[in-house]
Enzyme design. Structure first.
Site, PDB file in Angstrom:
ATOM      1  N   ARG A 235      31.011  38.651  42.513  1.00  0.00           N
ATOM      2  CA  ARG A 235      31.843  38.861  43.495  1.00  0.00           C
ATOM      3  C   ARG A 235      33.039  37.830  43.434  1.00  0.00           C
ATOM      4  O   ARG A 235      32.764  36.910  43.075  1.00  0.00           O
ATOM      5  CB  ARG A 235      31.070  38.791  44.690  1.00  0.00           C
ATOM      6  CG  ARG A 235      30.356  39.913  45.458  1.00  0.00           C
ATOM      7  CD  ARG A 235      31.023  41.114  45.681  1.00  0.00           C
ATOM      8  NE  ARG A 235      30.419  42.451  46.124  1.00  0.00           N
ATOM      9  CZ  ARG A 235      30.072  43.438  45.354  1.00  0.00           C
ATOM     10  NH1 ARG A 235      30.723  43.277  44.205  1.00  0.00           N
ATOM     11  NH2 ARG A 235      29.695  44.450  45.741  1.00  0.00           N
ATOM     12  N   GLU A 264      40.536  40.154  46.710  1.00  0.00           N
ATOM     13  CA  GLU A 264      41.056  41.511  46.192  1.00  0.00           C
ATOM     14  C   GLU A 264      41.398  42.516  47.282  1.00  0.00           C
ATOM     15  O   GLU A 264      40.770  42.383  48.342  1.00  0.00           O
ATOM     16  CB  GLU A 264      40.100  42.063  45.277  1.00  0.00           C
ATOM     17  CG  GLU A 264      38.626  42.524  45.558  1.00  0.00           C
ATOM     18  CD  GLU A 264      37.766  42.862  44.569  1.00  0.00           C
ATOM     19  OE1 GLU A 264      37.622  44.189  44.474  1.00  0.00           O
ATOM     20  OE2 GLU A 264      37.489  42.075  43.654  1.00  0.00           O
ATOM     21  N   HIS A 282      38.412  45.592  38.950  1.00  0.00           N
ATOM     22  CA  HIS A 282      37.103  45.897  39.545  1.00  0.00           C
ATOM     23  C   HIS A 282      36.663  47.167  38.739  1.00  0.00           C
ATOM     24  O   HIS A 282      36.466  47.996  39.644  1.00  0.00           O
ATOM     25  CB  HIS A 282      37.226  46.202  41.133  1.00  0.00           C
ATOM     26  CG  HIS A 282      35.705  45.474  41.477  1.00  0.00           C
ATOM     27  ND1 HIS A 282      35.706  44.914  42.710  1.00  0.00           N
ATOM     28  CD2 HIS A 282      34.633  45.921  41.261  1.00  0.00           C
ATOM     29  CE1 HIS A 282      34.671  44.771  42.968  1.00  0.00           C
ATOM     30  NE2 HIS A 282      33.909  45.442  42.246  1.00  0.00           N
ATOM     31  N   GLY A 284      33.853  47.297  37.119  1.00  0.00           N
ATOM     32  CA  GLY A 284      32.364  47.043  36.476  1.00  0.00           C
ATOM     33  C   GLY A 284      31.524  48.494  36.631  1.00  0.00           C
ATOM     34  O   GLY A 284      30.863  48.665  35.611  1.00  0.00           O
TER      35      GLY A 284
END
Length: 317
Positions: A235, A264, A282, A284
């Site tokens: 995170r 973000e 982001h 992932g």
């Protein structure tokens, strides 16, 4: 039962939800506003929120006695939901563990390779028309194979990263975890925090939340080698971005690879200007199969609640 999905999900998930519930889809990309958070708890039996939909203690206090029975979070991370406050208000919370493990681990390896071998920098140079041909000392990076990786957090994702590093690249694996790990599942040593941070590559894979907020601060970064590379796929607020920027600018570490950010979608201009930093938006879990699996897992939790069964991925305060 009336269900709110707060963000567009893959079609397969939306169709499955619409077949089972009275569905309202909020087909937008921004997070829920303060008023929308209140309305979600007031007007819906079930809510499928995701990253950034901040169901805080204040939101639950404002809601009083919510109509909502379950927040079926889309994602394994749930630091945007105050689980204790939810339970106190009579709202259960679930997440989607397991579905994200391999995709997130893959991104960690991508960031290691991109940063160590200067791949983003090289692509930018080529696209800008600044590449003038191969040369023996052109854009020399850092070798990955055989190096040491320190993994901070050794849960499902940490172990998946370790397997890729050890079996794929012959890396020595050390890890730090808040509890003892009896069987790492591969050749790996559990070490103290400072020792893990002193590896050639450091990958942060801890859960978000108050316990890990700014875990990687100036002091933690001070344990790293000057040649070390930091990767964060956990995170954004686990890393103190101000401290990281200062460390990078001073040349106290070699580089960083980031998929998540403290505030973000805002990313500091100072990070964008650094060539030795790989920045991903982001990504992932950004594979269709993975996002479908996450959505269907969240739906399983919702259906269980609707049928009076315990949701399979229920969280406890």
């Amino acid at each position: 039962m009336r269900l709110l999905i707060t963000r567009r999900l893959p079609d397969r998930v939306i169709e499955a939800a619409a077949a089972r519930f009275d569905l309202v889809l909020r087909d937008r990309t921004d997070v829920l506003s303060a008023d929308e958070l209140h309305e979600a708890l007031r007007d819906f039996d079930l809510v499928l929120p995701t990253l950034g939909d901040r169901f805080s203690a204040e939101v639950f206090a404002r809601a009083g006695r919510p109509r909502t029975r379950l927040l079926a979070n889309f994602g394994v991370g749930f630091n945007h939901i105050d689980v204790a406050a939810a339970h106190a208000a009579g709202v259960a919370v679930s997440n989607t563990p397991g579905a994200v493990t391999d995709a997130t681990a893959d991104i960690a390896l991508a960031l290691i390779l991109m940063t160590a071998r200067r791949l983003g920098e090289g692509e930018r140079m080529l696209r800008a028309g600044k590449w003038h041909g191969w040369g023996p000392v052109q854009m020399l990076g850092t070798h990955v194979s055989g190096k040491t990786v320190g993994i901070i957090g050794f849960g499902r994702i940490g172990k998946a990263i370790a397997r890729r590093c050890h079996y794929g690249f012959g890396m020595e694996v050390v890890f730090h975890n808040r509890s003892a790990v009896a069987d790492p599942g591969l050749p790996a040593r559990q070490v103290d925090f400072a020792s893990a941070m002193a590896a050639d590559f450091v990958v942060v894979a801890v859960p978000g939340g108050a316990a890990t907020h700014h875990l990687i601060d100036a002091n933690a970064l001070g344990y790293m080698k000057k040649s070390g590379i930091l990767v964060n796929i956990s995170r954004g607020d686990v890393v103190n971005e101000t401290a990281l920027i200062a460390t990078l600018k001073a040349g106290r570490i070699a580089g960083a690879g980031l998929d998540v950010y403290e505030f973000e979608p805002q990313v500091p201009e100072a990070l964008k200007l650094l060539e030795n930093v790989t920045l991903l938006p982001h990504l992932g879990t950004a594979c269709l199969e993975v996002r479908e699996a996450m959505g269907l897992m969240a739906l399983d939790n919702l259906i269980a609640m609707a049928e009076g069964r315990p949701p399979p991925n229920l969280l406890t305060p």
